[in-house]
Enzyme design. Structure first.
Site, mmCIF file in Angstrom:
data_model
loop_
_atom_site.group_PDB
_atom_site.id
_atom_site.type_symbol
_atom_site.label_atom_id
_atom_site.label_comp_id
_atom_site.label_asym_id
_atom_site.label_seq_id
_atom_site.Cartn_x
_atom_site.Cartn_y
_atom_site.Cartn_z
ATOM 1 C CB ALA A 118 100.047 51.793 17.928
ATOM 2 C CG HIS B 66 84.441 39.763 13.867
ATOM 3 N ND1 HIS B 66 84.606 39.490 12.528
ATOM 4 C CD2 HIS B 66 85.672 39.645 14.426
ATOM 5 C CE1 HIS B 66 85.888 39.225 12.299
ATOM 6 N NE2 HIS B 66 86.550 39.311 13.441
ATOM 7 N NE ARG C 219 88.466 37.073 6.703
ATOM 8 C CZ ARG C 219 88.677 36.977 8.005
ATOM 9 N NH1 ARG C 219 87.637 36.869 8.836
ATOM 10 N NH2 ARG C 219 89.899 36.981 8.496
#
EC number: 1.1.1.37
Length: 333
Positions: free
Chosen positions: A13, A188, A163
């Protein structure tokens, strides 16, 4: 505004992606403008002071949807009661590191986080893994999370889809909002298959197949695919840092559509647990075209495959099978 508060965990985070992502969540871009949120922010101990600064900014932003925040380096505290877990943090690939070393380091991290989900999170927690290698990290978390439905584990390929849509829009000279149903298949990674064949563009003359609107088959089957496959590396080469704001936007898109649903006739790309669709072996986290409704996704069925598509899907499948084999070996050690 809903009185019900949902607990949303973001790991890593204090990182670059999370810094953009957190404020998308605060604004209501992810879960809607009437959903109150308790944010759980997890990072390593030396980053907790940075998290304190982020919470100050959340307070100073006066976001009405934020009911409370938790900042912690403790996994149990972070995962307790969460309804949505966005797992951004992962071991990055360092210079000289072999892919097997990266898989081993991340298998250890996501094994711990999978167990934490099973032991402490809401039993119907929805999980999005962003940290790379995202597909296999998601699989490790799923395998380690006994009792949580396997379909609740996803990984991010929406950035690749965004994209791809953008490249089509630039080539066609249209707004990206008019490009629909471009698909990402597989991993990915640079083996992913960006697929334009089912996509269309809303032109002034009506709904037009991409292959009709862009009469350049060589570009569509060559440069378009390679540009999307290599885009992450191109961003790093130009910026000297990996994609952050665009990744945060894609995470927001992924979760928004999963929770609130996709538009009629719209496909989006998500890395999900394979059920054998399109000949992809069961037991992989694989990017498919999906539709979402009522907090659930379904893989779009019946799309036709040409030889190029079959070959490219086979290539990315082989890579994921190899990653899975390596990662599961580390899990059993």
């Amino acid at each position: 505004m809903s009185n019900e508060v949902i607990n949303v965990l973001i790991t890593g985070a204090a990182g670059q992606i999370a810094y953009s992502l957190i404020f998308n969540v605060c604004k209501g871009d992810m879960f809607g403008l009437d959903q109150r949120i308790k944010l759980h922010l997890l990072d390593i101990p030396q980053m907790v002071d940075s998290l304190k600064g982020i919470v100050m900014e959340i307070q100073d932003g006066a976001y009405p949807l934020i009911a409370d925040t938790v900042i912690t380096a403790d996994v149990k505290e972070a995962f307790t009661g969460v309804h949505y877990a966005i797992l951004v943090g992962a071991m990055p690939r360092r210079e000289g590191m072999e892919r097997a070393d990266l898989l081993k380091a991340n298998a250890a991290i996501f094994k711990v986080q999978g167990k934490a989900l099973a032991e402490h999170a809401n039993k119907n927690v929805k999980v999005l893994v962003v940290g790379n290698p995202a597909n296999t990290n998601a699989l490790i978390a799923q395998v380690s999370a006994n009792g949580i439905p396997k379909e609740n584990f996803t990984c991010l390929t929406r950035l690749d889809q965004n994209r791809a849509k953008s490249q089509i829009a630039l080539k066609a000279g249209v707004n990206v909002k008019d490009v629909h149903n471009v698909i990402i298949w597989g991993n990915h990674s640079s083996t992913q298959y960006p697929d334009y064949r089912c996509g269309y563009i809303n032109l002034s003359t009506g709904k037009t197949p991409i292959s009709t609107a862009i009469k350049d088959e060589k570009w569509l089957q060559g440069e378009f695919i390679s540009t999307v496959q290599k885009r992450g590396a191109a961003v790093i080469a130009a910026r000297k840092l990996s994609s952050a704001a665009s990744a945060a936007k894609a995470i927001t898109d992924h979760m928004h559509d999963w929770v609130l649903g996709t538009a009629e006739g719209e496909y989006v790309s998500m890395g999900v647990y394979s059920d054998g669709s399109y000949g992809v072996p069961e037991g992989l986290i694989f990017s498919f075209p999906v539709k979402c409704a009522n907090g659930k996704y379904t893989i779009v069925q019946g799309l036709q495959m040409d030889d190029l598509s079959k070959n490219l899907i086979n290539l990315t499948t082989e890579e994921l099978v190899a990653e899975k084999t390596t990662a599961l070996q580390f899990l059993s050690e």
